[in-house]
Design a protein around this motif. Structure first.
Motif, PDB file in Angstrom:
ATOM      1  N   ASN A  80     -41.562 -12.648 -12.689  1.00  0.00           N
ATOM      2  CA  ASN A  80     -41.074 -11.279 -12.507  1.00  0.00           C
ATOM      3  C   ASN A  80     -41.946 -10.346 -13.340  1.00  0.00           C
ATOM      4  O   ASN A  80     -42.368 -10.705 -14.449  1.00  0.00           O
ATOM      5  N   LEU A  81     -42.197  -9.118 -12.837  1.00  0.00           N
ATOM      6  CA  LEU A  81     -43.087  -8.193 -13.532  1.00  0.00           C
ATOM      7  C   LEU A  81     -42.400  -6.841 -13.724  1.00  0.00           C
ATOM      8  O   LEU A  81     -41.778  -6.312 -12.804  1.00  0.00           O
ATOM      9  N   THR A  82     -42.532  -6.278 -14.945  1.00  0.00           N
ATOM     10  CA  THR A  82     -41.955  -4.985 -15.301  1.00  0.00           C
ATOM     11  C   THR A  82     -43.039  -4.098 -15.899  1.00  0.00           C
ATOM     12  O   THR A  82     -43.870  -4.568 -16.682  1.00  0.00           O
ATOM     13  N   TRP A  83     -43.016  -2.800 -15.521  1.00  0.00           N
ATOM     14  CA  TRP A  83     -43.962  -1.817 -16.043  1.00  0.00           C
ATOM     15  C   TRP A  83     -43.292  -0.991 -17.136  1.00  0.00           C
ATOM     16  O   TRP A  83     -42.108  -0.662 -17.062  1.00  0.00           O
ATOM     17  N   PHE A  84     -44.093  -0.621 -18.160  1.00  0.00           N
ATOM     18  CA  PHE A  84     -43.637   0.249 -19.240  1.00  0.00           C
ATOM     19  C   PHE A  84     -44.669   1.348 -19.455  1.00  0.00           C
ATOM     20  O   PHE A  84     -45.878   1.086 -19.379  1.00  0.00           O
ATOM     21  N   ILE A  85     -44.200   2.571 -19.723  1.00  0.00           N
ATOM     22  CA  ILE A  85     -45.080   3.658 -20.117  1.00  0.00           C
ATOM     23  C   ILE A  85     -44.565   4.197 -21.438  1.00  0.00           C
ATOM     24  O   ILE A  85     -43.393   4.602 -21.551  1.00  0.00           O
ATOM     25  N   SER A  86     -45.404   4.099 -22.462  1.00  0.00           N
ATOM     26  CA  SER A  86     -45.021   4.465 -23.832  1.00  0.00           C
ATOM     27  C   SER A  86     -43.736   3.741 -24.240  1.00  0.00           C
ATOM     28  O   SER A  86     -42.783   4.344 -24.764  1.00  0.00           O
ATOM     29  N   ASP A  87     -43.688   2.422 -23.940  1.00  0.00           N
ATOM     30  CA  ASP A  87     -42.583   1.519 -24.305  1.00  0.00           C
ATOM     31  C   ASP A  87     -41.290   1.781 -23.544  1.00  0.00           C
ATOM     32  O   ASP A  87     -40.253   1.189 -23.874  1.00  0.00           O
ATOM     33  N   ASN A  88     -41.308   2.638 -22.533  1.00  0.00           N
ATOM     34  CA  ASN A  88     -40.119   2.909 -21.725  1.00  0.00           C
ATOM     35  C   ASN A  88     -40.281   2.273 -20.348  1.00  0.00           C
ATOM     36  O   ASN A  88     -41.328   2.428 -19.709  1.00  0.00           O
ATOM     37  N   PRO A  89     -39.263   1.534 -19.876  1.00  0.00           N
ATOM     38  CA  PRO A  89     -39.360   0.923 -18.537  1.00  0.00           C
ATOM     39  C   PRO A  89     -39.562   1.978 -17.467  1.00  0.00           C
ATOM     40  O   PRO A  89     -39.002   3.073 -17.529  1.00  0.00           O
ATOM     41  N   VAL A  90     -40.372   1.646 -16.468  1.00  0.00           N
ATOM     42  CA  VAL A  90     -40.704   2.577 -15.390  1.00  0.00           C
ATOM     43  C   VAL A  90     -39.790   2.326 -14.203  1.00  0.00           C
ATOM     44  O   VAL A  90     -39.545   1.176 -13.819  1.00  0.00           O
ATOM     45  N   ALA A  91     -39.270   3.423 -13.634  1.00  0.00           N
ATOM     46  CA  ALA A  91     -38.465   3.342 -12.414  1.00  0.00           C
ATOM     47  C   ALA A  91     -39.080   4.296 -11.390  1.00  0.00           C
ATOM     48  O   ALA A  91     -39.799   5.230 -11.734  1.00  0.00           O
ATOM     49  N   ASN A  92     -38.806   4.053 -10.118  1.00  0.00           N
ATOM     50  CA  ASN A  92     -39.310   4.933  -9.068  1.00  0.00           C
ATOM     51  C   ASN A  92     -38.675   6.316  -9.206  1.00  0.00           C
ATOM     52  O   ASN A  92     -37.455   6.453  -9.355  1.00  0.00           O
ATOM     53  N   SER A  93     -39.518   7.360  -9.183  1.00  0.00           N
ATOM     54  CA  SER A  93     -39.049   8.738  -9.310  1.00  0.00           C
ATOM     55  C   SER A  93     -40.043   9.650  -8.612  1.00  0.00           C
ATOM     56  O   SER A  93     -40.958   9.195  -7.919  1.00  0.00           O
ATOM     57  N   THR A  94     -39.881  10.962  -8.847  1.00  0.00           N
ATOM     58  CA  THR A  94     -40.803  11.930  -8.236  1.00  0.00           C
ATOM     59  C   THR A  94     -42.224  11.732  -8.732  1.00  0.00           C
ATOM     60  O   THR A  94     -43.190  11.892  -7.988  1.00  0.00           O
ATOM     61  N   CYS A  95     -42.342  11.348 -10.006  1.00  0.00           N
ATOM     62  CA  CYS A  95     -43.666  11.274 -10.628  1.00  0.00           C
ATOM     63  C   CYS A  95     -44.185   9.858 -10.849  1.00  0.00           C
ATOM     64  O   CYS A  95     -45.337   9.686 -11.222  1.00  0.00           O
ATOM     65  N   THR A  96     -43.348   8.831 -10.679  1.00  0.00           N
ATOM     66  CA  THR A  96     -43.783   7.445 -10.872  1.00  0.00           C
ATOM     67  C   THR A  96     -43.268   6.577  -9.726  1.00  0.00           C
ATOM     68  O   THR A  96     -42.177   6.811  -9.201  1.00  0.00           O
ATOM     69  N   SER A  97     -44.048   5.573  -9.384  1.00  0.00           N
ATOM     70  CA  SER A  97     -43.625   4.635  -8.338  1.00  0.00           C
ATOM     71  C   SER A  97     -44.240   3.262  -8.609  1.00  0.00           C
ATOM     72  O   SER A  97     -45.332   3.159  -9.168  1.00  0.00           O
ATOM     73  N   VAL A  98     -43.508   2.210  -8.209  1.00  0.00           N
ATOM     74  CA  VAL A  98     -43.948   0.822  -8.394  1.00  0.00           C
ATOM     75  C   VAL A  98     -43.791   0.091  -7.062  1.00  0.00           C
ATOM     76  O   VAL A  98     -42.759   0.204  -6.399  1.00  0.00           O
ATOM     77  N   SER A  99     -44.835  -0.648  -6.671  1.00  0.00           N
ATOM     78  CA  SER A  99     -44.772  -1.469  -5.458  1.00  0.00           C
ATOM     79  C   SER A  99     -45.298  -2.862  -5.786  1.00  0.00           C
ATOM     80  O   SER A  99     -46.130  -3.027  -6.678  1.00  0.00           O
ATOM     81  N   GLU A 100     -44.802  -3.882  -5.050  1.00  0.00           N
ATOM     82  CA  GLU A 100     -45.194  -5.264  -5.303  1.00  0.00           C
ATOM     83  C   GLU A 100     -45.612  -5.950  -4.012  1.00  0.00           C
ATOM     84  O   GLU A 100     -45.097  -5.631  -2.936  1.00  0.00           O
ATOM     85  N   GLU A 101     -46.540  -6.897  -4.156  1.00  0.00           N
ATOM     86  CA  GLU A 101     -47.019  -7.692  -3.019  1.00  0.00           C
ATOM     87  C   GLU A 101     -47.116  -9.151  -3.460  1.00  0.00           C
ATOM     88  O   GLU A 101     -47.787  -9.465  -4.447  1.00  0.00           O
ATOM     89  N   ARG A 102     -46.454 -10.031  -2.729  1.00  0.00           N
ATOM     90  CA  ARG A 102     -46.485 -11.463  -3.031  1.00  0.00           C
ATOM     91  C   ARG A 102     -47.643 -12.096  -2.266  1.00  0.00           C
ATOM     92  O   ARG A 102     -47.590 -12.211  -1.040  1.00  0.00           O
TER      93      ARG A 102
END
Length: 328
Positions: free
Chosen positions: A195-217
């Motif tokens: 499982n993979l999680t993104w952090f920006i300045s130690d804060n977990p990243v969630a999909n929003s207006t300014c950030t997005s995360v996508s995954e490919e297996r």
């Protein structure tokens, strides 16, 4: 002294000592089609018959593979990375013009270090000793026995596919690219699937207006995750991807410095969205107002038309005025 001379001497010794020998010809012979045939016709210990498989085979029997870890026999079980294992291949020697040869190969191709031994004249064993790494996962090991016949060779094969469980490994190709938006990607592999999680300045990243995360297996062990940052940075930020499974974790960190003359972009993007929304609301209000105005105009016209079509009313003169006009 060869084997035949030794057997003749042994036979003479038994004869001089008066030991009776029983000559036995086996009913079944283990032989390979096209090879020499060795028939033992003198047997000192007559209590145990000579046992061989039935018939003459056109193809040699395949070798037998056994897989050990810490002296425990493993049957198609996954092995933990770092384990010391032995892959053992056993085959019958049969009878050929030259001793048979056991060889190892693998797919994908790996450098293999093997050792061969012959416990007796009827069997040949070759061992692979190695420490398991993630590079051995799904590798197919192939053991081949080669018999040299009079005018040709005959071979038989057996294979074993190794499955390895290991902690996540981060690909060195993981990186970030800066442009109008910042795009970072991490590629990681592990077994079980991580499982993979993104952090920006130690804060977990969630999909929003300014950030997005996508995954490919990509396959059963490889994951590729992409993080998109849709605003410019005024200060230095750190972006980190962390992959985990039951055996451990792996991470990769990227430092993002603000580019020259960057201004806040996310707020501008939000303001643009609000302005667009306000224009939509205003347009709706104008449309509704124009509709009400048209309805009011139509109502006024209908009222005027009804009044014009109504009959004129008759008014009686005032009686006082009549008498005032009568003077005699």
């Amino acid at each position: 002294m060869n084997v035949l001379t030794g057997e003749k001497i042994l036979l003479l010794i038994f004869l001089f000592k008066g030991i009776s020998l029983k000559v036995i010809l086996p009913n079944k012979i283990d032989a390979l089609s096209g090879s020499c045939v060795l028939i033992k016709c003198i047997k000192i210990d007559t209590s145990t018959p000579y046992e061989t498989p039935e018939g003459i085979s056109k193809s040699p029997p395949p070798p037998t593979l056994m897989f050990y870890s810490k002296r425990w026999l493993l049957l198609n079980s996954p092995v933990l990375e770092g384990s010391s294992v032995i892959l053992s291949c056993w085959a019958k020697t049969l009878c050929s013009y030259h001793p048979p040869v056991l060889t190892w190969s693998s797919y994908p191709k790996l450098h293999l270090s093997e050792s061969s031994r012959q416990p007796d004249q009827t069997q040949l064993i070759s061992d692979l000793n190695f420490n398991v790494t993630h590079l051995h996962h799904t590798v197919n090991f192939i053991c081949t026995i080669t018999y040299q016949l009079k005018d040709k060779k005959k071979t038989a094969q057996t294979n074993y596919t190794l499955y390895v469980q290991y902690a996540p490994k981060m690909s060195p190709s993981s990186s970030c690219k800066r442009a109008d938006v910042t795009v970072c990607f991490c590629e990681v592999h592990g077994n079980p699937f991580p499982n993979l999680t993104w952090f920006i300045s130690d804060n977990p990243v969630a999909n929003s207006t300014c950030t997005s995360v996508s995954e490919e297996r990509l396959d059963d062990t490889v994951l590729r995750s992409t993080f998109t940052l849709s605003y410019f940075l005024k200060t230095e930020h750190s972006v980190q991807c962390v992959a985990t499974n039951i055996y451990g974790n792996a991470s990769r960190q990227f430092h993002l410095d603000p580019l020259p003359n960057e201004t806040a972009y996310c707020a501008h993007k939000t303001l643009s969205l609000l302005i667009t929304l306000a224009l939509v609301v205003l347009l709706y209000a104008l449309t509704v107002g124009a509709g009400f105005y048209k309805i009011k105009q139509l109502s006024t016209k209908l009222k005027a038309k009804r009044e014009a079509e109504a009959p004129a009313s008759v008014q009686c003169p005032n009686s006082n005025n009549i008498y005032e006009n009568l003077h005699f």
